[in-house]
Motif scaffolding. Structure first.
Motif: not given
Length: 743
Positions: A326-330, A595-602
């Motif tokens: 399963v590929r999620t948007l993020s 997930p196809s994208a991950i959140y970046s704190q920077q």
């Protein structure tokens, strides 16, 4: 009379009835390892081997006891009285008690427990004058842990710290000094700790021939369970006990060697045939747990391995769905997709028979928040529950004060990290602030610059409100040096959890909603969940367990495998084995989330993610591909049934979830591993149409109710058994009609 040929498959029979000489049994996941050992014990005794001539070494006393009890039931009156079975450490202590003089001792050594060892380190630190006034100085438990790891891995403390505690390297000399003093303290007072037992036994067997030969004469058959989890000294002990051509049976699976951080060395099982020349190799490859589509995937994972003993698992259960990829948007939407999958699975299995697995404890935080929203009960194993993590509560306390300056518990949380502010002065300061006593506040700040900085930061946070993610970023910048002092021993691990908190915050536009979801009161830990609680678990904690359905999350680089594993080939291989263990926990259904994208704190936003290399290397056809759509829900992308499966609603509210309870009912798994929640009666499936309700057809639409979304209107029949429903507040959803109660 035991019918070995009837009760065992050919490979198990070959292992159980093996004659003399060394033998290595490679027992694939779910292949009946424990059954094979039990029948081996019964075979040895039934053919005339005295029970007291057998030594069974395991990693838990419980596992040894269960194996002996099962073998005794097979043997009946013959029994297993006299058999020596237990852990390496327990056996070592028993041997040392018999031969104290051989080691120059007048009596058996006294064992230091954890509390006494930490007390000794405290006294030694004071004697050496180390760390006076240093609030960041490593705790005694941390120092003892580093000494133990260095001993078990047979590496220097400096090497262990470089790999596993780099943030404490400034204390390397101090810890080395403490380790030497600790060794001297034990020698002076005739004491040993848990780790010393194995090395003292090695010294006894290696340097004192009478003791070694007496052990070999007595224990004519040595059996070792979970051999892949042995460390270097345990492998040498097996060699000393059995001799080069002795009757030793090692049972294990190199593909399940995942405890290198404890000192386990996979090379022990890989080099067994070198250590014992001429050793017979038997593979247990028939699987009794999973369906063949799941095994096809796990076999593909093993084929990628750079080293290992080749095997191919198979089963007679050839039916069952392929594992979903399963590929999620993020990573933010992944949590909703996972909970949606859990909701779907709960119609077929009890919640207690479903698990969500992850590489590290912090990775489940978004899933925990999503489960809380929907009132889905869960228990977490491995890692800290999100709402219980002290550093998470600390960070949220700043935001709570930005929202409500009169929040006394949050005020206490923030000020407990300020030097010189105790409970009494905190209470006085709180009263002065809310009472408008500016002189008292100014006086307190004049005496304590750290307090003044903290209060000024809180004022600035309140004066410039913003989105939760932006506010949290400011809090984390301010809190970072505080955290490094307060949680000096393990702040890098806690840092990962705070970064995950930032990812959660990025999904909110309103601070009130964010805090409402995350600052709920902790539910009653003793509340009875009637066995209906979803399992959230790290993969390490899940070893030895199994569920009908398993979801594995965060299968991207830097998360699974972890970022530290990408620099060393041997670490990457262990991560591959870890994923293999995770996949083989599933009996019926398996889903891998990428997930196809991950959140970046920077950057404060999402960035493209790279697939886990283990996922990228999978051959076509072993998984069923699914993808999250921009319009919501998941759809197959391989040309199969394109029906959308709705994800869990992102904003619904419900009763709060139940966290992990200390008194959970448990049953031991067959192979004597960690305990798991006991299965209870199946969970109630989503409400189906009551008996006698009118059948749903494209021409007969109307209103319905769903256990999660509430009342909605059926607007179309999509296909057989599936309808499109408009739920106020949630929009259009395509749902199986069996999940609805029609009016």
């Amino acid at each position: 009379m035991i019918d070995f040929a009837r009760d065992l498959n050919p490979a198990q029979h070959e292992a159980a009835t093996h004659g003399d000489g060394p033998v290595l049994v490679i027992a694939g996941a779910g292949s009946g390892k424990t059954r094979t050992i039990v029948y081996r014990l019964a075979h040895l005794v039934s053919r005339g081997t005295p029970a007291d001539a057998i030594l069974l070494l395991t990693f838990t006393r419980k596992a040894a006891q269960q194996m002996q009890q099962r073998a005794a039931r097979l043997l009946g009156a013959t029994g297993l009285a006299g058999l020596t079975g237990g852990t390496f450490h327990g056996f070592a202590y028993a041997m040392l008690r018999r031969h104290p003089a051989a080691l120059g001792l007048t009596q058996a050594p006294t064992i230091l427990d954890q509390a006494d060892a930490e007390g000794a380190l405290r006294d030694l630190r004071d004697e050496l004058g180390l760390g006076k006034g240093d609030r960041s100085y490593p705790k005694r438990s941390t120092v003892l842990g580093l000494i133990s790891k260095a001993r078990n891995k047979e590496r220097s403390i400096a090497e262990v710290m470089q790999d596993e505690a780099y943030h404490l390297l400034r204390y390397e000399d101090d810890i080395g000094q403490l380790a030497r003093a600790y060794t001297g303290f034990k020698r002076k007072h005739g004491l040993v700790d848990y780790d010393d037992l194995l090395f003292l036994l090695e010294e006894l067997l290696r340097d004192h021939e009478p003791a070694r030969e007496a052990a070999r004469r007595r224990f004519r058959h040595v059996m070792v369970d979970e051999y892949q989890d042995t460390n270097l000294v345990q492998a040498r002990l097996v060699r000393l006990l059995a001799g080069e051509a002795g009757n030793v049976m090692a049972v294990g699976d190199d593909a399940q060697s995942i405890y290198a951080f404890r000192g386990a060395n996979v090379q022990n099982i890989l080099s067994f045939q070198t250590m014992f020349p001429g050793a017979r190799l038997i593979r247990l490859e028939r699987n009794y747990r999973s369906t063949q589509p799941i095994l096809d995937l796990t076999n593909a994972l093993l084929e990628q391995a750079q080293q290992g003993i080749r095997k191919r698992l198979y089963t007679e259960r050839t039916d069952g769905p392929k594992p979903r990829l399963v590929r999620t948007l993020s990573d933010r939407s992944q949590a909703q997709a996972v909970v949606g999958r859990v909701m779907e699975l709960s119609g077929r299995y009890p919640l207690a028979d479903i698990a969500v697995l992850f590489r590290a404890g912090y990775q489940s935080f978004p899933v925990e928040v999503a489960l809380n929203r929907l009132g889905i009960k869960y228990r977490k194993y491995g890692g800290i529950r999100f709402s219980e993590a002290a550093h998470i509560r600390d960070a949220l306390a700043f935001l709570r004060l930005a929202q409500n300056p009169a929040d006394l518990p949050a005020f206490k949380h923030v000020l407990e990290h300020v030097r010189g502010v105790g409970p009494k002065s905190c209470a006085k300061l709180y009263a002065a602030l809310l009472g408008g006593d500016a002189k008292a506040v100014a006086k307190a700040c004049a005496k304590n610059k750290e307090l003044e900085e903290t209060l000024r930061f809180l004022d600035g946070l309140r004066a410039s409100p913003g989105a939760p993610a932006a506010l949290l970023a400011r809090v984390l910048d301010f809190f970072q040096p505080v955290m490094e002092k307060t949680y000096a021993d393990d702040w890098p691990r806690r840092q990962a959890g705070l970064e995950q908190l930032g990812r959660i915050a990025s999904g909110y536009a309103d601070l009130d909603a964010f805090l409402a979801d995350l600052c709920l009161e902790t539910p009653d830990e003793g509340a009875d969940d009637d066995g209906q609680a979803l399992t959230l678990s790290t993969v390490h904690s899940a070893k030895g367990l199994e569920w009908s359905a398993v979801c594995i999350i965060d299968l991207v680089q830097d998360r699974f495998p972890s970022r530290h594993a990408l620099t060393r080939a041997e670490d990457l291989e262990e991560e591959r084995r870890l994923l293999y263990v995770a996949c083989t926990r599933a009996r019926e259904e398996l889903a891998l989330f990428v997930p196809s994208a991950i959140y970046s704190q920077q950057s404060g936003g999402s960035e493209p993610a790279l697939d886990s290399p283990f996922i990228s290397a999978l051959p076509p056809g072993v998984t069923e591909p699914w993808r999250e759509s921009y319009t919501g829900g998941l759809a197959r992308t391989d040309g199969g049934d394109m029906t959308y499966t709705p994800a869990a609603p992102a904003a619904s509210r419900g009763p709060r979830a139940t966290g992990p309870g200390a008194g959970a009912d448990t049953i031991p798994p067959e192979d004597g591993g960690d305990q798991r929640p006991a299965p209870r009666p199946a969970a109630a499936a989503p409400a189906a149409a009551p008996a006698g309700s009118p059948a749903l057809t494209p021409t007969r639409l109307g209103y319905c109710r769903h256990k999660i979304f509430g009342r909605g209107k059926v607007v179309a029949a999509v296909s057989e058994g599936k309808v499109r429903v408009n739920f106020p507040g949630f929009g259009l959803k395509v749902i199986l009609a069996d999940y609805l109660e029609f009016e």
